[in-house]
Motif scaffolding. Structure first.
Motif, PDB file in Angstrom:
ATOM      1  N   MET A   1       0.848  -1.183   0.000  1.00  0.00           N
ATOM      2  CA  MET A   1       0.000   0.000   0.000  1.00  0.00           C
ATOM      3  C   MET A   1       0.888   1.239   0.000  1.00  0.00           C
ATOM      4  N   THR A   2       0.588   2.199  -0.892  1.00  0.00           N
ATOM      5  CA  THR A   2       1.384   3.406  -0.972  1.00  0.00           C
ATOM      6  C   THR A   2       1.073   4.346   0.181  1.00  0.00           C
ATOM      7  N   ALA A   3       1.977   5.299   0.401  1.00  0.00           N
ATOM      8  CA  ALA A   3       1.788   6.264   1.478  1.00  0.00           C
ATOM      9  C   ALA A   3       0.586   7.158   1.180  1.00  0.00           C
ATOM     10  N   LEU A   4      -0.088   7.599   2.241  1.00  0.00           N
ATOM     11  CA  LEU A   4      -1.253   8.456   2.083  1.00  0.00           C
ATOM     12  C   LEU A   4      -0.839   9.868   1.712  1.00  0.00           C
ATOM     13  N   ARG A   5      -1.678  10.483   0.874  1.00  0.00           N
ATOM     14  CA  ARG A   5      -1.518  11.904   0.568  1.00  0.00           C
ATOM     15  C   ARG A   5      -2.830  12.594   0.922  1.00  0.00           C
ATOM     16  N   PHE A   6      -2.718  13.729   1.602  1.00  0.00           N
ATOM     17  CA  PHE A   6      -3.904  14.437   2.047  1.00  0.00           C
ATOM     18  C   PHE A   6      -4.116  15.697   1.228  1.00  0.00           C
ATOM     19  N   ASP A   7      -5.406  15.970   0.968  1.00  0.00           N
ATOM     20  CA  ASP A   7      -5.780  17.141   0.187  1.00  0.00           C
ATOM     21  C   ASP A   7      -6.009  18.307   1.146  1.00  0.00           C
ATOM     22  N   ASP A   8      -5.022  19.192   1.287  1.00  0.00           N
ATOM     23  CA  ASP A   8      -5.117  20.329   2.189  1.00  0.00           C
ATOM     24  C   ASP A   8      -5.254  21.645   1.432  1.00  0.00           C
ATOM     25  N   ARG A   9      -5.783  21.576   0.235  1.00  0.00           N
ATOM     26  CA  ARG A   9      -5.813  22.767  -0.600  1.00  0.00           C
ATOM     27  C   ARG A   9      -6.981  23.656  -0.202  1.00  0.00           C
ATOM     28  N   GLY A  10      -6.666  24.771   0.486  1.00  0.00           N
ATOM     29  CA  GLY A  10      -7.676  25.778   0.754  1.00  0.00           C
ATOM     30  C   GLY A  10      -8.569  25.467   1.921  1.00  0.00           C
ATOM     31  N   TRP A  11      -9.536  26.322   2.094  1.00  0.00           N
ATOM     32  CA  TRP A  11     -10.481  26.226   3.196  1.00  0.00           C
ATOM     33  C   TRP A  11     -11.753  25.506   2.755  1.00  0.00           C
ATOM     34  N   LYS A  12     -12.429  24.927   3.726  1.00  0.00           N
ATOM     35  CA  LYS A  12     -13.788  24.442   3.525  1.00  0.00           C
ATOM     36  C   LYS A  12     -14.727  25.536   4.038  1.00  0.00           C
ATOM     37  N   THR A  13     -15.679  25.931   3.234  1.00  0.00           N
ATOM     38  CA  THR A  13     -16.642  26.958   3.647  1.00  0.00           C
ATOM     39  C   THR A  13     -18.049  26.454   3.375  1.00  0.00           C
ATOM     40  N   TYR A  14     -18.952  26.765   4.262  1.00  0.00           N
ATOM     41  CA  TYR A  14     -20.310  26.246   4.125  1.00  0.00           C
ATOM     42  C   TYR A  14     -21.260  27.008   5.052  1.00  0.00           C
ATOM     43  N   GLY A  15     -22.570  26.709   4.934  1.00  0.00           N
ATOM     44  CA  GLY A  15     -23.565  27.260   5.842  1.00  0.00           C
ATOM     45  C   GLY A  15     -23.720  28.761   5.779  1.00  0.00           C
ATOM     46  N   ALA A  16     -23.696  29.356   4.577  1.00  0.00           N
ATOM     47  CA  ALA A  16     -23.764  30.811   4.467  1.00  0.00           C
ATOM     48  C   ALA A  16     -25.156  31.342   4.782  1.00  0.00           C
ATOM     49  N   SER A  17     -25.198  32.559   5.330  1.00  0.00           N
ATOM     50  CA  SER A  17     -26.449  33.283   5.586  1.00  0.00           C
ATOM     51  C   SER A  17     -26.305  34.685   5.024  1.00  0.00           C
ATOM     52  N   PRO A 425      -7.787   9.931   0.019  1.00  0.00           N
ATOM     53  CA  PRO A 425      -6.516   9.311   0.402  1.00  0.00           C
ATOM     54  C   PRO A 425      -6.547   7.786   0.343  1.00  0.00           C
ATOM     55  N   LEU A 426      -7.680   7.170   0.683  1.00  0.00           N
ATOM     56  CA  LEU A 426      -7.749   5.708   0.647  1.00  0.00           C
ATOM     57  C   LEU A 426      -7.677   5.187  -0.782  1.00  0.00           C
ATOM     58  N   VAL A 427      -8.429   5.814  -1.681  1.00  0.00           N
ATOM     59  CA  VAL A 427      -8.381   5.398  -3.087  1.00  0.00           C
ATOM     60  C   VAL A 427      -6.988   5.616  -3.650  1.00  0.00           C
ATOM     61  N   ASP A 428      -6.375   6.734  -3.294  1.00  0.00           N
ATOM     62  CA  ASP A 428      -5.025   7.036  -3.754  1.00  0.00           C
ATOM     63  C   ASP A 428      -4.027   5.995  -3.258  1.00  0.00           C
ATOM     64  N   ALA A 429      -4.333   5.380  -2.101  1.00  0.00           N
ATOM     65  CA  ALA A 429      -3.450   4.363  -1.529  1.00  0.00           C
ATOM     66  C   ALA A 429      -3.772   2.954  -2.032  1.00  0.00           C
ATOM     67  N   GLY A 430      -4.716   2.841  -2.982  1.00  0.00           N
ATOM     68  CA  GLY A 430      -5.005   1.544  -3.578  1.00  0.00           C
ATOM     69  C   GLY A 430      -6.193   0.818  -2.996  1.00  0.00           C
ATOM     70  N   ILE A 431      -7.027   1.498  -2.199  1.00  0.00           N
ATOM     71  CA  ILE A 431      -8.195   0.870  -1.577  1.00  0.00           C
ATOM     72  C   ILE A 431      -9.456   1.377  -2.266  1.00  0.00           C
ATOM     73  N   THR A 432     -10.195   0.488  -2.881  1.00  0.00           N
ATOM     74  CA  THR A 432     -11.479   0.852  -3.462  1.00  0.00           C
ATOM     75  C   THR A 432     -12.482   1.081  -2.336  1.00  0.00           C
ATOM     76  N   VAL A 433     -13.311   2.114  -2.485  1.00  0.00           N
ATOM     77  CA  VAL A 433     -14.324   2.429  -1.480  1.00  0.00           C
ATOM     78  C   VAL A 433     -15.696   2.330  -2.123  1.00  0.00           C
ATOM     79  N   PHE A 434     -16.614   1.626  -1.453  1.00  0.00           N
ATOM     80  CA  PHE A 434     -18.011   1.575  -1.889  1.00  0.00           C
ATOM     81  C   PHE A 434     -18.871   2.122  -0.766  1.00  0.00           C
ATOM     82  N   ALA A 435     -19.629   3.188  -1.063  1.00  0.00           N
ATOM     83  CA  ALA A 435     -20.477   3.847  -0.063  1.00  0.00           C
ATOM     84  C   ALA A 435     -21.932   3.571  -0.416  1.00  0.00           C
ATOM     85  N   PRO A 436     -22.545   2.571   0.222  1.00  0.00           N
ATOM     86  CA  PRO A 436     -23.887   2.147  -0.179  1.00  0.00           C
ATOM     87  C   PRO A 436     -24.996   2.922   0.522  1.00  0.00           C
ATOM     88  N   ASN A 437     -26.179   2.843  -0.068  1.00  0.00           N
ATOM     89  CA  ASN A 437     -27.408   3.293   0.572  1.00  0.00           C
ATOM     90  C   ASN A 437     -28.283   2.067   0.810  1.00  0.00           C
TER      91      ASN A 437
END
Length: 631
Positions: A1-17, A425-437
């Motif tokens: 498994m490859t090393a993890l890389r994290f996406d730290d680009r910029g701010w998260k903004t939400y919930g505007a009024s 990061p998980l997909v980038d490290a070679g792990i497929t992710v399935f998010a079911p409903n």
């Protein structure tokens, strides 16, 4: 498994009024340095002004921020240390006055409430739902300048939805069975002289959970109902409201309701075939309604003009999922949060007349990152009993490989193609992710949302195993390297997977999950317990069901290594739910470990903690690359 890389680009903004006049907006900013905070910015034709932080005398993630109706105040809901005992603060919007005042901290008798939640504003009064330690809810109207408090309603399980000039909407009922009441206090009557009217006829299993009282003082007083020539003279004391409801329907839609001396009547204002309404926002002049539709998890923004109910074509958004609608008083500007698997949440401003969408960029940087190629596929298939299931697949490889099933919370939540800090990061490290409903999820109609109630929980647990079997059959997952994880209800479902279907999964990571439904009901917050009986069962009348569905009573069947994760300040799902599961497994010699976050609650919100959690998940899967590998 490859090393993890994290996406730290910029701010998260939400919930505007948006401020009513559209000259400013407030929003929530996660700059990666700590808890998400509230901020304000001016807005003009020249663009947005510089950021001004909202300073509060409390530490924790900001959950909600709302401008007052006159634009002079800003109300902020905060969760100290990430826990469930929230506070509401108010500050002025004056640039030179950053004094913060906490409001609704105590009951009239001086005792503190269990928690308070910010609702909105009624003219220049802030609206709050305050919940006592015994589960009793108080609908409060508080003046931020004087501190004067008015109690609009008091009942177990009530939630204030809106109030305007003497007309109050209160949501009642447990999860999955929400009704709406209209309460009216007549100005010339005694304080306790309140009339109560159900807005819609009885429809068991229907949910009416968002509402807006229309201002009868406007010339638009016939927004919902235009009287026909044969109708009696209009009742000048009538109250009209717009509500989001799936009453008498499979999917939520927008309904208009009028309560008058002639009775109650309603009509459909906006609906779409097999598509549900997520949320709506109404301009103060009642000329414009912004609507967000849920199209198999993806969002569509539409504008409806009143009173003719013209529904305009969807406005294209630069992302898959949108939320947090806010609209200016005249309906000219809409604020909305937009996200996608490739990009974290970002506030956008919509010029309604020109149908143009502008991002509020702050310090967001574009470029290549670990999640840029994250393109989910919507998979649809059937459970063993024929129930239609679906989920979003994030492939790490075209060949069968290690695959993580990640279950959302709720269970009424919905997996959507939005931003998830774990997945990239998980997909980038070679792990497929399935998010079911799995059954019980929202977004697929009333039948599906109620299909896991009480005894339906067994089928919901089987759905998880059916997801794994489907992925293996399709050549997506390696049968010996299927893992499960999730948070809150998803954490419970992870524990259930390892106990009900122990032969399927190689390892599990349960985040803030319930291990014993009986102890969960004993130890959670009272208001959470009361609301959850319809979903899981009652601790007394359904005692045997709760015991049989509790993973801890099937612990001898566990074969896979288990990592549990919890926030120390979580009182929604108490920390003891994770601790007892680990203790019982370790006593039996099984592989079980616990990761505790001392500065988090029911959600892991700090960026550094999210990185630590992601690394822990990847490391756990790497330690157990196959169900045939044990320490």
């Amino acid at each position: 498994m490859t090393a993890l890389r994290f996406d730290d680009r910029g701010w998260k903004t939400y919930g505007a009024s948006l401020s009513p006049d559209g000259s400013a907006f407030a929003y929530i900013v996660d700059d990666g340095t700590g808890y998400p905070r509230a901020a304000q910015r001016s807005l003009s034709r020249d663009g947005v002004g510089e950021l001004r932080w909202v300073e509060l005398l409390s530490t924790g993630p900001v959950r909600k921020v709302v401008h007052s109706s006159d634009g002079r105040w800003l109300a902020v809901e905060i969760a100290p240390s990430g826990g469930e005992h929230h506070q509401v603060w108010v500050v002025t919007t004056e640039p030179d006055d950053d004094t913060a005042h906490r409001i609704a901290a105590t009951r009239p008798d001086g005792r503190s409430f269990g928690t308070v939640g910010l609702v909105g504003w009624d003219t220049d009064w802030v609206l709050i739902t305050a919940i006592d330690h015994d589960g009793t809810s108080y609908a409060l109207r508080v003046h931020p300048g004087t501190g004067t408090t008015q109690t609009l309603d008091q009942r177990v399980g009530g939630v204030l939805i809106d109030s305007w000039k003497g007309a109050t909407l209160v949501r009642v009922g447990p999860r999955g069975y929400h009704d709406m009441l209209l309460l009216r206090r007549h100005p010339e009557a005694a304080d306790d002289d309140i009339t109560m009217t159900p807005l819609l006829p009885q429809d068991p299993g229907a949910v009416t959970d968002q509402g807006y009282v229309l201002d009868q003082g406007f010339d638009h007083s016939s927004t919902v109902f235009v009287p026909a020539p044969h109708e009696p003279v209009r009742d000048l004391d009538s109250v009209q409201a717009l509500v989001r409801s799936d009453f008498d329907a499979k999917f939520p839609r927008l309904l208009g309701v009028e309560v008058s001396r002639f009775g109650v009547r309603f009509r459909v204002m906006a609906q779409r075939v097999d598509i549900g309404l997520d949320e709506f926002a109404v301009s103060h002049d009642q000329s414009t309604v912004a609507l967000l539709w849920n199209v198999k998890g993806r969002s569509e923004l539409q504008i409806m003009t009143l009173p003719d109910q013209t529904l305009h074509p969807p406005i294209e958004l630069p992302g898959e999922v949108a939320s947090d609608l806010s609209i200016s008083a005249a309906g000219s500007v809409v604020a909305v949060t937009v996200s996608s698997p490739q990009h974290s949440p970002l506030v956008h401003l919509v010029d309604v007349a020109n149908r143009a969408v502008y991002p509020v960029r702050d310090d967001v940087v574009t470029g290549e990152g670990p999640s840029d190629q994250l393109r989910p596929e919507l998979l649809e298939f059937s459970a063993r009993d024929g129930m239609p299931l679906s989920g979003f697949l994030f492939r790490a490889s075209k060949k069968p490989g290690p695959t993580l099933l990640y279950f959302h919370g709720g269970p009424e939540g919905q997996t959507r193609p939005d931003y998830q800090f774990l997945f990239g990061p998980l997909v980038d490290a070679g792990i497929t992710v399935f998010a079911p409903n799995v059954r019980g999820s929202s977004g697929y109609g009333r039948l599906f949302a109620h299909a896991d109630d009480r005894y339906g929980r067994y089928a919901g647990i089987d759905d998880a195993a059916d997801c794994a079997e489907f992925l293996c059959r399709q050549g997506i997952a390696d049968p010996d390297a299927v893992y499960c994880s999730g948070r809150s209800y998803g954490g419970y479902l992870t524990l259930a997977c390892l106990t009900f279907h122990p032969e399927v999964f190689a390892a599990g990571i349960a985040i803030c999950g319930m291990s014993d439904l009986e102890s969960f009901f004993r130890n959670t917050e009272p208001w959470i317990a009361v609301a959850a009986y319809t979903k899981y069962g009652h601790p007394e009348s359904d005692r045997e069901l709760l015991a049989d569905l509790s993973p801890i009573h099937r612990i001898d069947d566990v074969r896979a290594p288990l990592l549990v994760v919890h926030g120390a300040h979580d009182t929604n799902v108490p920390v003891s739910e994770s601790q007892q599961m680990v203790a019982e497994l370790q006593a039996r010699g099984a592989v079980a470990e616990m990761l505790m976050f001392d500065d988090e609650g029911h959600e892991i919100v700090k960026r550094a903690n999210q990185h630590r959690l992601t690394g822990a998940v990847a490391d756990w899967l790497a330690r157990f690359p196959s169900r045939n590998v044990r320490p």
